[in-house]
Design a protein around this motif. Structure first.
Motif, mmCIF file in Angstrom:
data_model
loop_
_atom_site.group_PDB
_atom_site.id
_atom_site.type_symbol
_atom_site.label_atom_id
_atom_site.label_comp_id
_atom_site.label_asym_id
_atom_site.label_seq_id
_atom_site.Cartn_x
_atom_site.Cartn_y
_atom_site.Cartn_z
ATOM 1 N N ALA A 276 55.176 53.443 -73.462
ATOM 2 C CA ALA A 276 55.684 54.819 -73.505
ATOM 3 C C ALA A 276 57.051 54.957 -72.859
ATOM 4 N N LEU A 277 57.363 54.089 -71.888
ATOM 5 C CA LEU A 277 58.628 54.204 -71.156
ATOM 6 C C LEU A 277 59.764 53.405 -71.780
ATOM 7 N N TYR A 278 59.442 52.520 -72.703
ATOM 8 C CA TYR A 278 60.474 51.628 -73.238
ATOM 9 C C TYR A 278 61.649 52.394 -73.853
ATOM 10 N N ASP A 279 61.356 53.427 -74.635
ATOM 11 C CA ASP A 279 62.423 54.168 -75.311
ATOM 12 C C ASP A 279 63.354 54.886 -74.350
ATOM 13 N N ARG A 280 62.901 55.096 -73.101
ATOM 14 C CA ARG A 280 63.728 55.798 -72.122
ATOM 15 C C ARG A 280 64.656 54.858 -71.354
ATOM 16 N N LEU A 281 64.503 53.572 -71.555
ATOM 17 C CA LEU A 281 65.356 52.601 -70.865
ATOM 18 C C LEU A 281 66.803 52.708 -71.359
ATOM 19 N N PRO A 282 67.781 52.426 -70.494
ATOM 20 C CA PRO A 282 69.178 52.361 -70.945
ATOM 21 C C PRO A 282 69.322 51.345 -72.080
ATOM 22 N N GLU A 283 70.237 51.604 -72.995
ATOM 23 C CA GLU A 283 70.420 50.739 -74.151
ATOM 24 C C GLU A 283 70.746 49.302 -73.733
ATOM 25 N N ALA A 284 71.522 49.148 -72.659
ATOM 26 C CA ALA A 284 71.890 47.802 -72.218
ATOM 27 C C ALA A 284 70.659 46.991 -71.825
ATOM 28 N N ILE A 285 69.683 47.645 -71.206
ATOM 29 C CA ILE A 285 68.447 46.958 -70.819
ATOM 30 C C ILE A 285 67.647 46.588 -72.062
ATOM 31 N N LYS A 286 67.552 47.512 -73.008
ATOM 32 C CA LYS A 286 66.791 47.234 -74.224
ATOM 33 C C LYS A 286 67.433 46.102 -75.024
ATOM 34 N N GLU A 287 68.756 46.087 -75.082
ATOM 35 C CA GLU A 287 69.443 45.023 -75.808
ATOM 36 C C GLU A 287 69.214 43.662 -75.147
ATOM 37 N N ALA A 288 69.228 43.647 -73.827
ATOM 38 C CA ALA A 288 69.002 42.389 -73.099
ATOM 39 C C ALA A 288 67.537 41.975 -73.129
ATOM 40 N N GLY A 289 66.634 42.968 -73.187
ATOM 41 C CA GLY A 289 65.205 42.673 -73.175
ATOM 42 C C GLY A 289 64.685 42.216 -71.834
ATOM 43 N N VAL A 290 65.480 42.440 -70.771
ATOM 44 C CA VAL A 290 65.090 41.951 -69.451
ATOM 45 C C VAL A 290 65.734 42.822 -68.376
ATOM 46 N N ILE A 291 65.040 42.993 -67.275
ATOM 47 C CA ILE A 291 65.610 43.622 -66.088
ATOM 48 C C ILE A 291 65.867 42.509 -65.081
ATOM 49 N N ARG A 292 67.117 42.395 -64.646
ATOM 50 C CA ARG A 292 67.543 41.303 -63.772
ATOM 51 C C ARG A 292 67.525 41.771 -62.316
ATOM 52 N N PHE A 293 66.649 41.196 -61.534
ATOM 53 C CA PHE A 293 66.539 41.526 -60.118
ATOM 54 C C PHE A 293 67.274 40.491 -59.268
ATOM 55 N N ALA A 294 68.011 40.957 -58.288
ATOM 56 C CA ALA A 294 68.520 40.073 -57.239
ATOM 57 C C ALA A 294 67.450 39.975 -56.158
ATOM 58 N N GLY A 295 67.388 38.841 -55.471
ATOM 59 C CA GLY A 295 66.425 38.694 -54.397
ATOM 60 C C GLY A 295 66.801 37.555 -53.471
ATOM 61 N N ASP A 296 66.718 37.799 -52.163
ATOM 62 C CA ASP A 296 66.926 36.701 -51.223
ATOM 63 C C ASP A 296 65.576 36.113 -50.842
ATOM 64 N N SER A 297 65.596 34.984 -50.168
ATOM 65 C CA SER A 297 64.360 34.350 -49.726
ATOM 66 C C SER A 297 63.796 35.143 -48.554
ATOM 67 N N HIS A 298 62.626 35.761 -48.744
ATOM 68 C CA HIS A 298 62.093 36.665 -47.723
ATOM 69 C C HIS A 298 60.570 36.731 -47.838
ATOM 70 N N PRO A 299 59.855 35.659 -47.393
ATOM 71 C CA PRO A 299 58.390 35.676 -47.432
ATOM 72 C C PRO A 299 57.819 36.821 -46.598
ATOM 73 N N PRO A 300 56.709 37.449 -47.007
ATOM 74 C CA PRO A 300 55.947 37.131 -48.225
ATOM 75 C C PRO A 300 56.393 37.946 -49.445
ATOM 76 N N TYR A 301 57.545 38.613 -49.344
ATOM 77 C CA TYR A 301 58.030 39.386 -50.494
ATOM 78 C C TYR A 301 58.531 38.458 -51.592
#
Length: 297
Positions: free
Chosen positions: A37-62
């Motif tokens: 239901a939420l897919y159509d509300r995503l920004p076009e750039a996200i839909k075109e890429a088909g992925v959400i890119r997360f940054a993350g540092d090393s931080h156990p247990p996260y």
């Protein structure tokens, strides 16, 4: 928190190599785009890429980074899997060297989000939407071999506490010092270090009497070095539970409002509670997610 983990330098080197070779992708979650239901509300750039890119540092247990510098497990991975499922897109985590790299990378459009969890502040809300999904409750890891007698957080008055410089733990330690003053006790001495590994080493070596970190990180450290530590947790009276921790999403991309709806969905479908219970986050959980709360009393 040595297992599994790699050094900051190695993480940085592997991250740069990954960016050059394949766009910095790591910790990816497979899945076809669309169908929610939420897919159509995503920004076009996200839909075109088909992925959400997360940054993350090393931080156990996260975020627990495997020895290959790419495989990521932990709270963050499971949370992002759940969000990606309701949004109808894949998620992936690229390992970066700390908060500044995550923030600058998002502003440069290399990443779409960073889950910290990081403090929601009015200053950050100028550039990022902040989706609050937990609060902060700082704990202090005490080596059993140390000479400091610490049975409660109040016993830290006058003691040396190591913590990550500039982190929410440093803010909470200041509040604990203020509480100590109201009790007629000396303030604690805060030793600011680069990362959680350094704080634990400082406590183990005797340079500090305790290492400050999130409660979940303290539990994780105790599980990895059985019988080496105890821990105490800061109380509400001492300033705990005040700071709201958030996932940050650049305002310019338009993902924030849709991400908030995705959080609401995982609260409703039970995934949030499953993750909270699995990782022992009950004391820092919230009843519902919220966005941009820094101006809210």
């Amino acid at each position: 928190m040595e297992l599994p983990r790699i050094t900051v330098a190695a993480v940085a080197a592997l991250t740069l190599a990954g960016v050059a070779a394949c766009g910095g992708n790591s910790g990816g979650t497979a899945g076809a785009a669309g169908g929610t239901a939420l897919y159509d509300r995503l920004p076009e750039a996200i839909k075109e890429a088909g992925v959400i890119r997360f940054a993350g540092d090393s931080h156990p247990p996260y975020r627990i980074v495997g020895n290959d510098g790419k495989t990521v497990t932990g709270i963050d991975k499971e949370l992002q899997d759940a969000l990606g499922k309701v949004l109808g897109v894949r998620t992936e985590i690229s390992i970066v060297n700390g908060l500044p790299a995550a923030l600058s990378g998002m502003l440069a459009s290399r990443y779409d989000a960073f889950n910290g969890p990081v403090k929601d502040t009015a200053e950050r809300e100028k550039q990022f939407d902040a989706i609050v999904w937990m609060v902060s409750r700082t704990s202090y890891l005490i080596p059993k071999s140390g000479s400091a007698a610490v049975a409660s957080s109040g016993d830290l008055c006058g003691k040396r506490v190591a913590g990550t410089a500039g982190s929410i733990v440093e803010d909470q330690a200041k509040r604990l010092s203020e509480w100590c003053a109201t009790q007629g006790k000396p303030a604690l001495t805060f030793i600011g270090l680069a990362d959680t590994n350094g704080t634990i080493l400082a406590a183990k070596s005797g340079r500090a009497d305790a290492a400050g970190m999130t409660e979940s990180a303290a539990i994780d450290a105790m599980a990895k070095e059985k019988d080496a530590f105890t821990y105490v947790t800061q109380t509400d009276e001492q300033g705990a539970g005040i700071d709201r921790l958030a996932m940050l999403v650049p305002k310019s991309g338009g993902l924030g409002p849709v991400m908030l709806e995705a959080f609401k969905e995982i609260f409703d479908n039970g995934e949030y509670r499953r993750i909270v219970d699995k990782y022992g986050l009950q004391k820092v959980a919230v009843d519902k997610p919220a966005m941009n709360t820094a101006a809210t009393p």
